[in-house]
Design an enzyme around this catalytic site. Structure first.
Site, PDB file in Angstrom:
ATOM      1  N   GLU A 135       0.809  -1.245  -0.118  1.00 11.49           N
ATOM      2  CA  GLU A 135       0.106   0.317   0.010  1.00 11.49           C
ATOM      3  C   GLU A 135       0.909   1.241   0.185  1.00 11.49           C
ATOM      4  O   GLU A 135       0.396   2.459  -0.548  1.00 11.49           O
ATOM      5  CB  GLU A 135      -0.885   0.218   1.108  1.00 11.49           C
ATOM      6  CG  GLU A 135      -2.358  -0.902   1.018  1.00 11.49           C
ATOM      7  CD  GLU A 135      -3.122  -0.424   2.045  1.00 11.49           C
ATOM      8  OE1 GLU A 135      -3.275   0.119   2.928  1.00 11.49           O
ATOM      9  OE2 GLU A 135      -4.229  -1.164   1.738  1.00 11.49           O
ATOM     10  N   HIS A 154       8.749 -26.773   0.165  1.00 10.47           N
ATOM     11  CA  HIS A 154       7.980 -27.923  -0.390  1.00 10.47           C
ATOM     12  C   HIS A 154       7.172 -27.290  -1.476  1.00 10.47           C
ATOM     13  O   HIS A 154       6.234 -28.270  -1.994  1.00 10.47           O
ATOM     14  CB  HIS A 154       7.426 -28.951   0.190  1.00 10.47           C
ATOM     15  CG  HIS A 154       8.771 -29.539   1.080  1.00 10.47           C
ATOM     16  ND1 HIS A 154       9.434 -30.534   0.923  1.00 10.47           N
ATOM     17  CD2 HIS A 154       9.136 -28.947   2.439  1.00 10.47           C
ATOM     18  CE1 HIS A 154      10.308 -30.775   1.854  1.00 10.47           C
ATOM     19  NE2 HIS A 154      10.199 -29.784   2.674  1.00 10.47           N
ATOM     20  N   LYS A 210     -12.933   1.219  -1.924  1.00 11.55           N
ATOM     21  CA  LYS A 210     -13.888   1.729  -0.748  1.00 11.55           C
ATOM     22  C   LYS A 210     -14.955   2.295  -1.154  1.00 11.55           C
ATOM     23  O   LYS A 210     -16.456   2.086  -0.885  1.00 11.55           O
ATOM     24  CB  LYS A 210     -13.295   2.286   0.460  1.00 11.55           C
ATOM     25  CG  LYS A 210     -12.283   1.541   1.415  1.00 11.55           C
ATOM     26  CD  LYS A 210     -11.899   2.393   2.639  1.00 11.55           C
ATOM     27  CE  LYS A 210     -10.975   1.807   3.333  1.00 11.55           C
ATOM     28  NZ  LYS A 210     -10.370   2.693   4.565  1.00 11.55           N
TER      29      LYS A 210
END
Ligand code: PA5
Length: 447
Positions: free
Chosen positions: A282, A311, A425
């Site tokens: 951000e 792995h 938002k």
């Protein structure tokens, strides 16, 4: 104190690394960025000037210490630091321990999503009469935190439980609806300094109230951060770990290594990789620089945990595209030792493990992976925690906050805003039918 091993970032050890002359050539940018930053004195730096605000947190922690469950409702910067502090400084099985082992401190939950199955599964296991909810939202308007608040409040009211006893807000000192509700209903409140942005707010009441509720010594975390601040704001690049992180990453970014993996060889530290992902993404993912010019800056942070991800990811990190810088988080002395018994002494495939410890195994695996990456010409650095304690966590937080801000300042972008998050938002408000956003809603629906 933390130790930083930058050897595998250096060209003399790893061909794709950074060479002394390159680092020196970036020293001027570093000095300029540091001067500007000190002049701007953003909240994450100035909040460490004095710790008087801790008294307010102590008062609230005392008021709510009766509870058996303490639930944080927040998202992004209002949740990630909380989780990371809890995971690193409390036993990993904290919520499963009985009250004695938790020294009468509550269980801690952090609800940072609005997945209905997730929220319901959490609600089902809590006795609300013994639960306090800490609603954390700087803006007081984030849809996820606010929805969870409304759900919780609805249930509290349904059962005639006193909201003043079960709710505490952490928000801006003046702005946002949580202030209005707190004033109207007499709900306790802690404040987030306006100058501290969400993802830089872990060392404010945002992260520290839940820490204190869990019996963590928050002053020690703050001291670790402050010692690190006092040292790093005044030291030259070669002695400045935040500066070196920023400069090494910036040089690598310019060479096309645009991905930054934080690879924690410790379950307790893994959530810090999550916190770092937000901080780095951000703060540094920006379209425009401070002059309004398009720059599309975007170092991409990734998290991994070792040895598990050996792995899963290491094949790619070793042999795949040379576009990553790896940061290992390593613990020298774990808080516990687990010995592996010697059971099959006559079976070669197992006997080498017998009488060794998991502590040795995990650290040798980290060293082995760092070596393999080096062999494949992949730059990497290691942050070494001599132990995981409050002081070292404080130092880690501040070091990475400063490194992020320095990288941003060197690139002339604003590391403290998040216009891209705000867009999302606002689109959510529109799609959920919030008044005043009708036109945007139409526009989005048109596709
Ligand atoms: O770093 C940020 O500013 C964001 O990630 C915010 O922390 C997040 O969006 C939550 O915002 P608020 O605390 O206003 O609810």
């Amino acid at each position: 104190m933390l130790k930083f091993d930058f050897r595998n970032m250096l060209g003399e050890n790893v061909e794709s690394g950074n060479y002394a002359d390159e680092i020196v050539s970036m020293e001027v940018d570093f000095i300029k960025a540091m001067e500007e930053l000190k002049k701007d004195n953003p909240g994450f730096i100035s909040l460490l000037d004095n710790f008087e605000f801790v008294e307010e947190i102590e008062k609230i922690a005392e008021e709510f210490k009766w509870c058996e469950n303490f639930v944080v409702l927040g998202i992004g910067g209002s949740a990630l630091g909380n989780t990371a502090i809890q995971q690193s400084l409390r036993p990993l099985n904290w919520n499963f321990l009985d009250e004695d082992k938790r020294k009468e401190c509550p269980r801690i939950f952090i609800w940072d999503n609005v997945d209905p199955e997730y929220i319901l599964s959490n609600l089902e296991i809590l006795d609300l009469s013994k639960t306090v909810f800490n609603v954390i939202s700087k803006s007081g308007s984030t849809a996820e935190a606010m929805s969870n608040y409304l759900i919780v409040r609805g249930i509290l009211e349904f059962w005639n439980l006193d909201v003043r006893k079960h709710l505490v807000f952490t928000t801006d000192p003046e702005k946002g609806v949580l202030n209005k509700i707190a004033a109207k209903d007499g709900i306790s409140k802690l404040v987030i300094p306006p100058s501290v942005g969400g993802r830089f707010s872990v060392l404010t009441p945002v992260g520290l109230l839940s820490a204190m509720m869990a019996g963590i010594d928050v002053k020690k975390i703050l001291n670790g951060a402050k010692e690190s601040r006092d040292k790093m704001l005044n030291s030259r690049l070669w002695e400045n770990n935040a500066g070196l992180i920023a400069v090494h990453h910036r040089l690598q970014y310019r060479k096309g290594r645009t991905i930054s993996v934080m690879f924690a060889y410790s379950n307790a530290l893994y959530s810090w990789a999550d916190w770092y992902r937000q901080l780095w993404a951000e703060s540094l993912g920006k379209q425009k620089d401070k002059n309004g010019t398009d720059v599309f800056l975007g170092p991409t942070p990734i998290k991994a945990i070792g040895p598990t991800d050996q792995h899963s990811q290491v094949q790619l990190y070793s042999e795949g595209k040379n576009d990553k810088v790896i940061t290992f988080l390593k613990v020298e002395n774990f808080r516990n030792t687990v010995r592996i018994p010697q059971i099959h002494g006559d079976i070669e495939e197992l006997s080498y493990l017998g009488n060794r410890t998991l502590n040795e195994l995990i650290n040798f695996e980290q060293e082995g992976t760092a070596y393999a990456l080096k062999k494949h010409d992949k730059p990497n650095l290691t942050v070494i925690f001599p132990t995981i304690d409050e002081n070292n966590i404080g130092e880690f937080i501040f070091t990475y906050e400063l490194a992020t801000a320095l990288f941003g300042y060197m690139e002339n972008i604003d590391p403290f805003d998040q216009p891209g998050v705000e867009d999302g938002k606002i689109a959510t408000y529109a799609l959920m039918g919030r008044k005043g956003y009708e036109d945007l809603s139409e526009e989005i629906k048109k596709g």
